[in-house]
Design an enzyme around this catalytic site. Structure first.
Site, PDB file in Angstrom:
ATOM      1  CB  CYS A 150      -3.972 -52.713  -5.092  1.00 18.22           C
ATOM      2  SG  CYS A 150      -2.832 -52.194  -6.361  1.00 18.22           S
TER       3      CYS A 150
HETATM    4  C1  BEZ Z   1       0.954 -52.462  -4.528  1.00 18.56           C
HETATM    5  O1  BEZ Z   1      -0.229 -52.302  -4.818  1.00 18.56           O
HETATM    6  O2  BEZ Z   1       1.280 -52.731  -3.408  1.00 18.56           O
HETATM    7  C2  BEZ Z   1       2.027 -52.313  -5.547  1.00 18.56           C
HETATM    8  C3  BEZ Z   1       1.791 -52.673  -6.848  1.00 18.56           C
HETATM    9  C4  BEZ Z   1       2.821 -52.532  -7.768  1.00 18.56           C
HETATM   10  C5  BEZ Z   1       4.056 -52.031  -7.375  1.00 18.56           C
HETATM   11  C6  BEZ Z   1       4.258 -51.644  -6.073  1.00 18.56           C
HETATM   12  C7  BEZ Z   1       3.249 -51.793  -5.140  1.00 18.56           C
END
Ligand code: BEZ
Length: 247
Positions: free
Chosen positions: A76
């Site tokens: 994100c």
């Molecule tokens: C991420 O944004 O890195 C992420 C969020 C939830 C699960 C896996 C990755």
């Protein structure tokens, strides 16, 4: 049996419990069904840029609404930094960006500091992030997995990576849904905005992997005679597959 319209009007407003707290019904039956051409469900919500009414926020622009699993997560962080760096491109197309996760404004603001440190190349982060702590938006736009739909009532849920492209008439024009493990492609989001806006303006369709400046497709609903008048020269590969250049 309540009509669908009445059911929708019931979920549009939160209910209030005996302690005066707002809550939403998260029933599958009452959930809006979002299709291309549906009116984007409206909502009022806190964001990192203050409280907004979503339809007022869009105004006479286009909007890209996109959700994230959670604050302070690696994928994100890269996505939000990349969308923020591309804000001038979205601005040039009359598109307002707005992100979302189900955490609060304070958490978002702390996270934005990290995003600015590692993912925007020193630029200020450029658009609001919705604090969907009631999960109203996640529910209305179905931004959850099958399992998390059942958890909406009980606590924090990680939204999936949804993208909604919404036009100035507040109609849903395109949706994409990615799982938490797969970061989105910002170029693809810009590409589909270009394709949608060009289709509206010029009455064309766009072929596989089309990008700005390439030949476009004359829709089968346009006769050869009308195509000639509208586009001038065109190339017929099959009677139903005709390409033209736009100038
Ligand atoms: C991420 O944004 O890195 C992420 C969020 C939830 C699960 C896996 C990755």
């Amino acid at each position: 049996m309540l009509s669908r319209t009445l059911l929708r009007s019931r979920i549009a407003a939160p209910r209030v419990n005996s302690l005066g707290l707002r809550f939403y019904s998260f029933s599958q039956e009452e959930q809006p069904r979002i299709r291309i051409g549906s009116t984007a469900p409206n909502f009022e919500v806190n964001t990192t840029q203050g409280k907004i009414d979503f339809h007022e926020y869009i105004g006479d622009k286009w909007a890209v609404l996109f959700s994230h699993p959670a604050d302070f997560t690696p994928v994100c962080t890269t996505e939000l930094g990349a969308f923020s760096k591309l804000k001038p491109e979205f601005d040039a197309r009359g598109v307002k960006l707005i992100g979302l996760s189900t955490e609060g404004v304070d958490s978002h603001n702390q996270w934005i500091k990290d995003i600015e440190e590692v993912a925007t190349e020193g630029e200020k982060f450029g658009f609001p992030i919705i604090a969907d702590s009631t999960k109203e938006v996640a529910y209305k736009y179905d931004m959850v997995t099958e399992d998390d739909f059942k958890n909406l009532k009980s606590g924090m849920v990680a939204t999936v990576r949804s993208v909604f492209v919404i036009d100035p008439a507040k109609k849903i024009r395109l949706t994409m849904t990615y799982p938490a493990s797969t970061g989105r492609n910002t170029s693809e989001v810009l590409r589909v905005v270009d394709a949608l806006q060009l289709a509206d303006k010029r009455g064309i369709a766009t072929p596989v992997d089309w990008t700005e400046g390439q030949d476009v497709i004359i829709p089968p609903t346009v006769s050869n005679e009308d195509a000639k008048a509208k586009f001038g020269d065109f190339k017929t590969v099959k009677p139903y597959l005709r390409y033209t250049k736009l100038n």
